[in-house]
Design a protein around this motif. Structure first.
Motif, PDB file in Angstrom:
ATOM      1  N   LYS A   1      -3.993  -0.322   7.446  1.00 61.90           N
ATOM      2  CA  LYS A   1      -3.920  -1.787   7.463  1.00 61.90           C
ATOM      3  C   LYS A   1      -4.223  -2.347   8.845  1.00 61.90           C
ATOM      4  CE  LYS A   1      -3.470  -3.607   3.635  1.00 61.90           C
ATOM      5  NZ  LYS A   1      -4.634  -4.433   3.284  1.00 61.90           N
TER       6      LYS A   1
ATOM      7  N   GLU B 202     -13.179   3.605   0.637  1.00 60.71           N
ATOM      8  CA  GLU B 202     -13.464   2.163   0.705  1.00 60.71           C
ATOM      9  C   GLU B 202     -13.694   1.716   2.139  1.00 60.71           C
ATOM     10  OE1 GLU B 202     -10.281   0.040  -1.184  1.00 60.71           O
ATOM     11  OE2 GLU B 202     -10.643   1.104  -3.074  1.00 60.71           O
ATOM     12  N   LYS B 203     -12.808   2.200   3.023  1.00 59.74           N
ATOM     13  CA  LYS B 203     -12.904   1.809   4.430  1.00 59.74           C
ATOM     14  C   LYS B 203     -14.236   2.255   5.006  1.00 59.74           C
ATOM     15  CE  LYS B 203      -9.139  -0.269   4.979  1.00 59.74           C
ATOM     16  NZ  LYS B 203      -9.082  -1.649   5.444  1.00 59.74           N
TER      17      LYS B 203
ATOM     18  N   ILE C 261      -8.859   5.090  -0.585  1.00 59.02           N
ATOM     19  CA  ILE C 261      -8.804   4.031   0.420  1.00 59.02           C
ATOM     20  C   ILE C 261      -9.724   4.357   1.587  1.00 59.02           C
ATOM     21  CG2 ILE C 261      -7.320   2.904   2.134  1.00 59.02           C
ATOM     22  CD1 ILE C 261      -5.017   3.271   0.045  1.00 59.02           C
TER      23      ILE C 261
ATOM     24  N   SER D  99      -0.340   3.970   5.627  1.00 59.68           N
ATOM     25  CA  SER D  99      -0.593   2.564   5.316  1.00 59.68           C
ATOM     26  C   SER D  99      -0.665   1.717   6.583  1.00 59.68           C
ATOM     27  CB  SER D  99       0.500   2.011   4.404  1.00 59.68           C
ATOM     28  OG  SER D  99       0.627   2.847   3.282  1.00 59.68           O
TER      29      SER D  99
ATOM     30  N   MET E 152       0.821  -1.203   0.000  1.00 58.66           N
ATOM     31  CA  MET E 152       0.000   0.000   0.000  1.00 58.66           C
ATOM     32  C   MET E 152       0.858   1.258   0.000  1.00 58.66           C
ATOM     33  SD  MET E 152      -2.885   1.230   2.674  1.00 58.66           S
ATOM     34  CE  MET E 152      -4.112   0.035   2.230  1.00 58.66           C
TER      35      MET E 152
ATOM     36  N   LYS F  37      -5.097   8.463  -3.919  1.00 59.64           N
ATOM     37  CA  LYS F  37      -5.209   7.047  -3.554  1.00 59.64           C
ATOM     38  C   LYS F  37      -5.661   6.921  -2.098  1.00 59.64           C
ATOM     39  CE  LYS F  37      -2.369   2.943  -2.884  1.00 59.64           C
ATOM     40  NZ  LYS F  37      -1.043   2.351  -3.004  1.00 59.64           N
TER      41      LYS F  37
END
Lengths: 233, 256
Positions: free
Chosen positions: A149, A178-179, A175, A145, A120, A171
């Protein structure tokens, strides 16, 4: 937005400033009341020194309130600032291991996530080089990241996404999107109005240790802009 | 945080800190041995040569005092600011504050164990006098560890509240050096009526025990060791209880 994850009940918090032997008391948060619901992205805005960061520290359990209480229903809360204390002499890999363990993961799990963190952060071979050789953007990518993660139930973010190049920033926002869709609850403190507008589902405005407005993002933001204009004008 | 996770974190941090520290100098891990050797060399020149105490066995005598003393001195001076220096981390995550002193104590203990190994090799070669009493060494070291742990915890816990203590710690370490018989034999220097007072200093007592075992080849004074162990352990337990209670106070005290 049904399950209540965290609630702040009538929380008051003071700072004591020490000058030699004299101590001065300053109220940072004053009888604050707030609920945080599962899956929401709550934006916290307000001017410098209004108590935003203190609020995050209380939610993360770093501080205990002087009055009132914070109820966390069995959730893991972690605060992520992107300038987490990396050891410059150690590699990105070693730093990621320690950071992940500090965020509450056991060693075996932390070790198993290292490659994905590297993927990532896009550090590739540099992952095994000392962090002192990294650019500011690379450090930010590593920090971000690790935080993403090593997921917790509630992620507290203090002034992020300001660093890193444009490509990584977009990006990172993707992310976070998405989370959020996968149900992570986020509390975001930021001065960047466009970021709050893009990412948040609800916002609160803090002024002098009190919540002076809360609700839909657009309403709160226009109120915030008004308070700033009033001060300038 | 479960106890298992806490200890994993302490040991991993200790290991990585040692690695980080070593990578910051050219000679890396060699410094673990070079630094104490330099100390001993200076002492040897001053007390062994200039002050003409160059009796046979003086180097071993000196080492038996200096090696345990350096473990004591380095741990306390590094450990006393450990909680205060942890502010960056503790303002970002919720972490038991015991983590900070433990990591520095273990770091210095690992380094000291290497020096002890060197000491044993040296004594074995120089004196060729390995006796059954050597089996008592780990016990003396465990007692010293507990004693050092109790003092380091106490200082680390006080410094965030009263930063001025740091200065007192440095002076006290100097005093401990002169009062613990590192470069003199208390039996020839201290007057008979002051001996029990001298041996009430745990560090002086421990150094005396190391010498009994390594130089004279006799078993240590178990009663004295037990007394130091029991008192130190009680202090450690008490301090850990207090530290748990103060856990959320430290970030505020240090940031304000």
């Amino acid at each position: 937005m049904t399950t209540k994850l965290l609630s702040i009940e009538n929380v008051t918090f003071h700072y004591f400033q020490r000058h030699g032997l004299r101590v001065k008391k300053r109220t940072v948060l004053n009888n604050l009341q707030l609920d945080v619901y599962q899956g929401e992205v709550l934006g916290v805005i307000g001017r410098n020194g209004c108590g935003k960061s203190t609020l995050l520290k209380l939610l993360a359990g770093i501080y205990q309130p002087d009055k009132g209480r914070i109820v966390a229903n069995n959730v893991r809360v972690s605060l992520q600032t992107l300038n987490a204390g990396f050891d410059n002499a150690l590699s990105g890999r070693d730093n990621a291991l320690i950071s992940a363990m500090l965020l509450g993961h056991c060693k075996a799990h932390a070790l198993s996530q290292l490659e994905e963190i590297n993927d990532m952060a896009e550090l590739r071979d540099q992952f095994d080089e000392p962090v002192k050789t990294y650019s500011a953007g690379m450090r930010a990518r590593l920090g971000f990241s690790i935080a993403i993660k090593m997921q917790t139930d509630v992620l507290l973010i203090d002034e992020v996404l300001g660093v890193g190049d444009a490509a990584f920033r977009s990006k990172a926002e993707q992310i976070i999107d998405e989370k959020i869709r996968s149900g992570l609850t986020v509390i975001l403190v930021s001065h960047a109005v466009h970021q709050i507008r893009r990412l948040c589902t609800r916002a609160i405005l803090i002024e002098n240790g009190k919540i002076i407005d809360q609700g839909g993002v657009d309403g709160v933001l226009s109120n915030y802009e008004k308070t700033i204009k009033n001060t300038i004008g | 945080m479960t106890p298992k996770h806490f200890w994993q974190l302490v040991f991993t941090t200790t290991q990585l800190n040692l690695k980080s520290e070593a990578s910051k100098s050219y000679l890396m891990y060699a410094w673990w041995f070079l630094e104490p050797l330099l100390f001993v060399a200076v002492f040897y020149v001053v007390f062994g040569i200039f002050m003409a105490q160059n009796k046979p066995g003086f180097v071993v005598f000196l080492l038996c005092g200096q090696v345990p003393f350096l473990w004591f001195a380095r741990t306390i001076s590094n450990g006393c600011s450990s909680i205060a220096h942890g502010i960056g981390l503790m303002s970002q995550i919720r972490i038991p504050k015991l983590y900070f002193p433990l990591v520095t104590i273990f770091q210095d203990t690992v380094k000291s164990l290497c020096v002890f190994a060197l000491l044993l090799v040296f004594v074995a070669i120089y004196d060729s006098n390995i006796t059954a009493a050597w089996f008592a060494l780990p016990v003396i070291m465990l007692v010293q560890f507990t004693f050092v742990l109790s003092l380091t915890l106490l200082c680390a816990m006080l410094v965030p509240f009263i930063p001025d203590i740091k200065y007192l710690v440095a002076t006290s370490i100097q005093l401990a050096m002169f009062g613990s018989g590192i470069f003199y034999d208390f039996r020839t220097v201290i007057r008979e009526e002051h001996v029990s007072l001298y041996l009430a200093n745990p560090l002086a007592n421990l150094i005396n025990q190391y010498r009994s075992v390594l130089i004279e080849g006799v078993l240590p004074d178990w009663q004295a060791l037990a007394t130091i162990m029991v008192i130190s352990s009680l202090v450690v337990v008490l301090l850990i209880i207090v530290l748990k209670r103060l856990d959320s106070v430290y970030p505020r005290v240090l940031l304000e």
